[in-house]
Write an enzyme that holds these catalytic residues in place. Structure first.
Site, PDB file in Angstrom:
ATOM      1  N   HIS A  49       3.261  36.736  71.699  1.00  0.00           N
ATOM      2  CA  HIS A  49       4.070  36.832  70.471  1.00  0.00           C
ATOM      3  C   HIS A  49       5.274  37.750  70.679  1.00  0.00           C
ATOM      4  O   HIS A  49       6.387  37.427  70.249  1.00  0.00           O
ATOM      5  CB  HIS A  49       3.211  37.338  69.314  1.00  0.00           C
ATOM      6  CG  HIS A  49       2.367  36.291  68.672  1.00  0.00           C
ATOM      7  ND1 HIS A  49       1.161  35.877  69.204  1.00  0.00           N
ATOM      8  CD2 HIS A  49       2.543  35.546  67.546  1.00  0.00           C
ATOM      9  CE1 HIS A  49       0.634  34.941  68.438  1.00  0.00           C
ATOM     10  NE2 HIS A  49       1.454  34.717  67.429  1.00  0.00           N
TER      11      HIS A  49
ATOM     12  N   ASN B 121     -12.196  36.506  60.019  1.00  0.00           N
ATOM     13  CA  ASN B 121     -12.186  35.130  59.515  1.00  0.00           C
ATOM     14  C   ASN B 121     -10.761  34.601  59.371  1.00  0.00           C
ATOM     15  O   ASN B 121     -10.508  33.418  59.604  1.00  0.00           O
ATOM     16  CB  ASN B 121     -12.896  35.076  58.164  1.00  0.00           C
ATOM     17  CG  ASN B 121     -13.027  33.659  57.643  1.00  0.00           C
ATOM     18  OD1 ASN B 121     -13.771  32.845  58.172  1.00  0.00           O
ATOM     19  ND2 ASN B 121     -12.290  33.346  56.579  1.00  0.00           N
TER      20      ASN B 121
ATOM     21  N   SER C 298      -2.612  37.435  73.192  1.00  0.00           N
ATOM     22  CA  SER C 298      -1.900  36.938  72.013  1.00  0.00           C
ATOM     23  C   SER C 298      -0.740  37.847  71.639  1.00  0.00           C
ATOM     24  O   SER C 298       0.357  37.379  71.302  1.00  0.00           O
ATOM     25  CB  SER C 298      -2.872  36.803  70.840  1.00  0.00           C
ATOM     26  OG  SER C 298      -2.207  36.369  69.676  1.00  0.00           O
TER      27      SER C 298
ATOM     28  N   ASN D   8      -4.693  29.598  62.295  1.00  0.00           N
ATOM     29  CA  ASN D   8      -4.128  28.625  63.230  1.00  0.00           C
ATOM     30  C   ASN D   8      -5.248  28.153  64.140  1.00  0.00           C
ATOM     31  O   ASN D   8      -5.514  28.750  65.187  1.00  0.00           O
ATOM     32  CB  ASN D   8      -2.986  29.259  64.031  1.00  0.00           C
ATOM     33  CG  ASN D   8      -2.220  28.252  64.858  1.00  0.00           C
ATOM     34  OD1 ASN D   8      -2.695  27.148  65.110  1.00  0.00           O
ATOM     35  ND2 ASN D   8      -1.025  28.621  65.298  1.00  0.00           N
TER      36      ASN D   8
END
Length: 527
Positions: free
Chosen positions: A437, A393, A433, A399
């Site tokens: 990053h 969650n 992701s 974001n």
């Protein structure tokens, strides 16, 4: 004796009856309170269902009219035709049909209307004032005069002229080349005899455009030796332009293919003005039109810009007052577990403060400032991630802007190939992701230390599959504890373990292992 005992017995029975009545009354009062709470919860749930259905029904005709009268990507959000009584099913349909943009304010703007929440904000402002006063006091004691130098800020944001002209080139290239190439393809697609050859040629040009946009910022960062903050501006803008151009292509191509014009009609293609608006809009999902506010609140824009400036100085004071003194005065010692653990616990508080500042400055202030200037009405850039009881969650609510892009163009497109591999689709999103990053941090700091990759690709995946949503405050405490540790690890390894080590022990070569190996592991042996 019997007559004498009667009054006392009557009094005793009345007393017992009174106590029983009080207990019944108290029990009834407690039962009434519980019943009132249950009724309020049921009413709240029913109101939420009614609101969701009302929003769905209000959006349905608007998007139907919009789809029939203007160019609309095929994944534009249209709620299902069938009415459903299941709220969860309704939301699932809306997620599958596409992103729905609605006029709504940011959650913190709503919460700041509550005086209790606004007081917490005032407490953070008070801490900023204390940082400012403590810096003045230390400078006065050490140097005998009031000195408030921001040398670290000036260094971090140096060479802004190079950043500006590089950004203008990236923006112009993304705007003109992407739109022009796709427009040429869309104009000739239905009339071209060999559609496959045309599509392959256009795809090659799009890939070439992505390569140019991928290589040019790296060249600027490395060739001009930009300082850290300027590096991050160039690299993050590079990532943003790539994500936006991909969204524009991904939403436009299916719409052109599925909407063959009639004889004598021209192909309806997105206007350059709509694409230009999208490049500045605080969203990564392309639509030709978005819900708009009727006017601009310039006082709100000024207030959010002031908050961004305050967050910038807040971060500076955290680094100067909490991070730099802790690690600068440490003697260079061989790398050990004790050194690592002590540095980690010294870094948890400033790391968490920097994380909160990044969230507030960018996801709330920066995006809301742009949204207000552009009259962009959908301000749901984040949700109540601080109430999360699971990392699944938290990742969905921290974001929303990036999550929507990863969900629609990563996770859902992966499932388009096969719906049996949901776990593989989720893991692929985590890997993408993590790579992005780590790429941003590597180019921003000028060295490779795969901390973020490990945190995102390994721990993030494990927490996502092991910690499910639980309605218990214990899980929220666990999540916050991990959030303290994660940024603490990053501050510890990047600031103390690498930055100062690179200053004291510069690289002796340009080989791969010289770049990969953290300098703090070998710095003490090179004195």
């Amino acid at each position: 004796m019997a007559t004498a005992d009667t009054p006392n017995g009557l009094v005793h029975r009345k007393h017992i009856h009174t106590l029983q009545s009080n207990e019944v009354s108290s029990h009834g009062h407690n039962h009434a309170d519980k019943l009132k709470v249950e009724v309020l919860e049921q009413v709240q749930d029913q109101l939420s269902d009614i609101l969701d259905r009302a929003l769905t029904e209000s959006v349905q005709p608007a998007f139907t009219h919009y789809r029939n009268h203007t160019f609309t990507p095929t994944t534009a959000a249209t709620p299902p035709d069938k009415k459903t009584t299941n709220n969860h099913t309704s939301r699932a349909h809306r997620m599958e049909d596409g992103k729905v943009f609605l006029a709504r304010v940011s959650l913190l703007d709503e919460l700041f209307e509550i005086s209790h929440i606004r007081t917490i904000y005032h407490m953070f402002v008070a801490v900023l004032v204390l940082f400012f006063l403590s810096t003045l006091a230390v400078d006065f004691i050490d140097q005998g005069r009031l000195v408030l130098e921001f040398d670290l800020l000036f260094y971090a944001f140096g060479k802004l002229d190079t950043v500006i002209w590089a950004w203008l080139l990236m923006f112009s290239y993304t705007l003109v080349v992407t739109h022009r190439v796709l427009e040429l393809w869309g104009t000739h697609y239905h009339s071209f005899p060999n559609k496959m050859a045309l599509s392959l040629g256009t795809g090659f040009l799009a890939a070439l455009q992505s390569c140019v946009l991928g290589v040019f910022p790296i060249y600027i960062v490395v060739h001009y030796q930009l300082p850290p903050a300027s590096r991050f501006i160039v690299i993050l803008e590079q990532v943003r332009f790539l994500m936006k151009s991909y969204s524009f292509i991904r939403e436009t191509v299916p719409a052109v293919i599925n909407n063959k014009p009639k004889e004598g009609e021209a192909v309806r293609f997105p206007l350059l003005s709509s694409y230009l608006y999208f490049l500045f809009a605080p969203t990564l999902i392309y639509r030709e039109k978005y819900p708009r506010n009727p006017h601009i609140r310039w006082n709100y824009v000024g207030m959010t810009c002031g908050m961004i400036l305050g967050c910038l100085f807040y971060g500076y004071f955290i680094l100067v007052r909490l991070c730099v003194p802790t690690f600068r005065n440490q003697d260079i010692k061989p790398f050990s577990t004790r050194t690592l653990i002590l540095a980690l616990f010294h870094s948890t508080l400033p790391g968490m403060l920097l994380l909160l500042l990044a969230f507030f400055a960018f996801l709330h202030c920066w995006l809301n400032a742009f949204a207000e200037v552009l009259q962009f009405a959908d301000r749901m850039f984040y949700k109540d991630w601080w109430n999360s009881t699971s990392f699944a969650n938290y990742y969905r609510t921290w974001n929303v802007v990036v999550h929507d892009w990863l969900y629609y163009y990563g996770y859902r497109d992966f499932l388009w190939l096969s719906k049996k591999f949901r776990t593989a689709a989720m893991l692929s999103v985590f890997i993408v992701s993590a790579v992005v990053h780590e790429y941003a941090f590597t180019m921003g700091f000028g060295f490779l230390l795969p901390v973020l990759f490990c945190l995102f690709a390994v721990f993030r995946s494990v927490f996502n599959f092991t910690m499910n949503d639980k309605q218990s405050p214990v899980y929220n405490i666990i999540m916050w504890t991990c959030l303290f540790i994660g940024p603490g690890i990053q501050v510890c390894l990047y600031c103390s373990g690498v930055v100062y080590a690179q200053i004291r022990c510069p690289r002796t070569g340009n080989g791969f292992w010289e770049l990969v190996t953290p300098r703090s592991w070998t710095c003490s042996y090179q004195q």
